[in-house]
Write an enzyme that holds these catalytic residues in place. Structure first.
Site, short mmCIF file in Angstrom:
data_model
loop_
_atom_site.label_atom_id
_atom_site.label_comp_id
_atom_site.label_asym_id
_atom_site.label_seq_id
_atom_site.Cartn_x
_atom_site.Cartn_y
_atom_site.Cartn_z
N ALA A 107 3.01 -11.93 99.06
CA ALA A 107 3.16 -12.90 100.15
C ALA A 107 3.79 -12.28 101.39
CB ALA A 107 4.02 -14.07 99.68
N HIS A 108 4.74 -11.33 101.18
CA HIS A 108 5.54 -10.90 102.34
C HIS A 108 4.79 -10.00 103.31
CE1 HIS A 108 6.93 -6.70 101.08
NE2 HIS A 108 6.37 -7.14 99.97
N GLY A 118 3.60 -7.45 94.87
CA GLY A 118 2.55 -6.45 94.68
C GLY A 118 2.83 -5.51 93.53
N THR A 119 4.08 -5.08 93.41
CA THR A 119 4.42 -4.11 92.35
C THR A 119 4.14 -4.70 90.97
OG1 THR A 119 6.12 -3.15 93.77
CG2 THR A 119 6.30 -2.70 91.41
N THR A 149 9.99 -19.09 84.09
CA THR A 149 9.96 -20.28 84.96
C THR A 149 9.42 -19.89 86.33
OG1 THR A 149 11.80 -21.27 83.78
CG2 THR A 149 11.41 -22.05 86.02
N CYS A 165 12.21 9.46 101.87
CA CYS A 165 13.44 10.17 101.56
C CYS A 165 13.74 10.03 100.08
CB CYS A 165 14.58 9.61 102.40
SG CYS A 165 15.84 10.85 102.67
N GLN A 225 -2.33 -4.70 101.14
CA GLN A 225 -2.40 -4.45 102.58
C GLN A 225 -3.67 -5.02 103.21
OE1 GLN A 225 -0.09 -3.47 104.53
NE2 GLN A 225 1.41 -2.62 103.10
C1 LIG Z 1 -0.53 -1.14 99.07
C2 LIG Z 1 0.71 -1.69 98.48
N1 LIG Z 1 0.73 -2.01 97.18
C3 LIG Z 1 1.83 -2.51 96.60
C4 LIG Z 1 2.97 -2.73 97.32
C5 LIG Z 1 4.17 -3.29 96.63
O1 LIG Z 1 4.32 -4.64 96.95
P1 LIG Z 1 5.73 -5.39 96.76
O2 LIG Z 1 6.65 -4.81 97.80
O3 LIG Z 1 5.43 -6.82 97.02
O4 LIG Z 1 6.19 -5.15 95.39
C6 LIG Z 1 3.01 -2.42 98.68
C7 LIG Z 1 4.23 -2.61 99.48
O5 LIG Z 1 4.45 -1.93 100.46
C8 LIG Z 1 1.83 -1.90 99.28
O6 LIG Z 1 1.79 -1.58 100.57
#
Ligand SMILES: Cc1ncc(COP(=O)(O)O)c(C=O)c1O
Length: 387
Positions: free
Chosen positions: A196-197, A71-72, A233, A327, A175
């Site tokens: 995916a996670h 996601g990041t 890759t 934190c 989400q």
């Molecule tokens: C709304 C949202 N965006 C982005 C992310 C980041 O995803 P990743 O942990 O796969 O980088 C998260 C992870 O908690 C998330 O909840």
């Protein structure tokens, strides 16, 4: 001790079927998907199958799926790939840090950024978005579902505003995947990120849906992978896992290609948990409880209580949830989402997120209600503030 996991918005257990799908791509089939020989072609085939599975989940074309590390990266690729110095970006105060911190970085690089506020319901007002538009607005980035409260933003209305103003629209749907039927066409977005996670796939892999014609600059430079949009890759095993997880999520949550849905059972369990706690515990309530929410999430405040103490007490009893504080450098800062909703700092600190996975059970929910009621009672008895 029987441990209960109610932190699915942080990450989820790998589905057994996903594991089985990944296994051969870690052991037997090791080809580089860019190689032209047998081994490479095998890996290429697996990557392309996964691309089709992700496209089916999101309702987009296979050629519009770019694999990422999660996601990041998807969020960063969307924002840095489109916004340039002199542009204006509109996002919200309640985005995940993957968007928020990327937007702050862009600000330092000369992009003007508007952070839209939310109401106490954790929702933005599309009229605020309309008022924020400027002639140089290049990109709107609004998440589909919030990770802390589960609220679902009016993304289709935002998509219409963006289309009418001819502005690119990115939505962080990390989400939402697996918890909502996602349809990139209905949302009307140009970019959409998933990981995916969060849907029983492996950690460290995700996808960004990039609609045709979106002029996205890459973040990484190297080989011509992913149609020049993401050099490096391919993580074949991870991508295979993402594909399988997407297929399962489409079956569970519904998708343009797969209208059935197992979400009703999940929201009934969440509601049972919420009701049970509200009935058993005084001076507590649901943050953004009246807003449309994904079916697995509830964010509860407990007055006259140290949220961190409750978080620890529950963890010691075997119940994993998530706290309302992040934190940072040793100081427990209240969540930026809850404070943006107008919660006083104490209430934000005394809020906990419960997020159920698709395999949550009634027994787990009943045990969780007991544990929360008992732990809150015990902590309040020893808390001078509640004496
Ligand atoms: C709304 C949202 N965006 C982005 C992310 C980041 O995803 P990743 O942990 O796969 O980088 C998260 C992870 O908690 C998330 O909840």
């Amino acid at each position: 001790m029987n441990r209960i996991y109610m932190d699915a918005n942080a990450t989820t257990r790998l589905d057994q079927a996903v594991f089985e799908a990944i296994r051969p791509w870690l052991l037997d089939n090791f080809g580089n998907a860019s190689s032209a020989h047998h081994h490479g072609r095998q890996s290429r085939g697996a990557v392309e199958t996964a691309r089709g599975q992700v496209a089916a989940l999101l309702g987009c074309g296979r050629d519009e799926v770019v694999f990422t590390s999660g996601g990041t990266e998807g969020d960063n690729l969307a924002l840095f790939g489109l916004a340039r110095p002199g542009d204006h970006l509109i996002t919200t105060a309640i985005e995940h840090h993957a968007v928020l911190h990327a937007a702050e970085r862009l600000q330092k690089l000369g992009v003007a950024v508007t952070f839209l506020p939310v109401g106490s319901d954790c929702l933005i007002d599309p009229d605020d978005l309309l008022r924020a538009l400027r002639p140089n607005t290049r990109l709107i980035s609004v998440m589909t579902a919030n990770n802390e409260t589960g609220t679902i933003q009016p993304v289709e209305a935002i998509g219409r505003i963006a289309a009418e103003a001819d502005i690119y629209f990115h939505t962080d749907a990390v989400q939402a995947a697996g918890k909502l039927a996602i349809d990139a066409n209905r949302i009307g977005c140009d970019l959409l990120a998933i990981a995916a996670h969060k849907m029983h796939g492996p950690q460290g892999v995700g996808a960004l849906c990039v609609r045709r014609g979106t002029p996205l600059e890459p973040l990484f430079f190297g080989g011509g992978h992913e149609r020049q949009r993401r050099a490096g890759t391919e993580n074949v095993a991870g991508i295979v896992g993402l594909g399988k997880a997407a297929e399962l999520a489409a079956a569970f949550a519904g998708a343009p290609s797969h209208p059935s849905s197992g979400l009703r059972g999940l929201s009934a369990l969440r509601d049972r948990l919420e009701r049970g706690i509200l009935e058993r515990v005084e001076d507590c309530g649901v943050n953004a409880g009246a807003a449309p929410r994904v079916p697995n999430t509830t964010n509860l405040w407990f007055d006259q209580l140290d949220g961190e103490a409750l978080f620890i007490a529950l963890d010691l009893k075997g119940l994993a949830v998530s706290g309302g504080s992040a934190c940072a450098s040793g100081a427990a800062e209240p969540s930026h989402v809850l404070t943006a909703m107008g919660l006083p700092k104490d209430r934000a600190r005394a809020s906990l997120r419960f997020s159920l996975a698709k395999d949550a059970t009634v027994d787990e929910v009943e045990t969780a209600i007991e544990l929360v009621a008992a732990s809150v009672g015990r902590l309040r008895k020893i808390s001078p503030a509640f004496a």
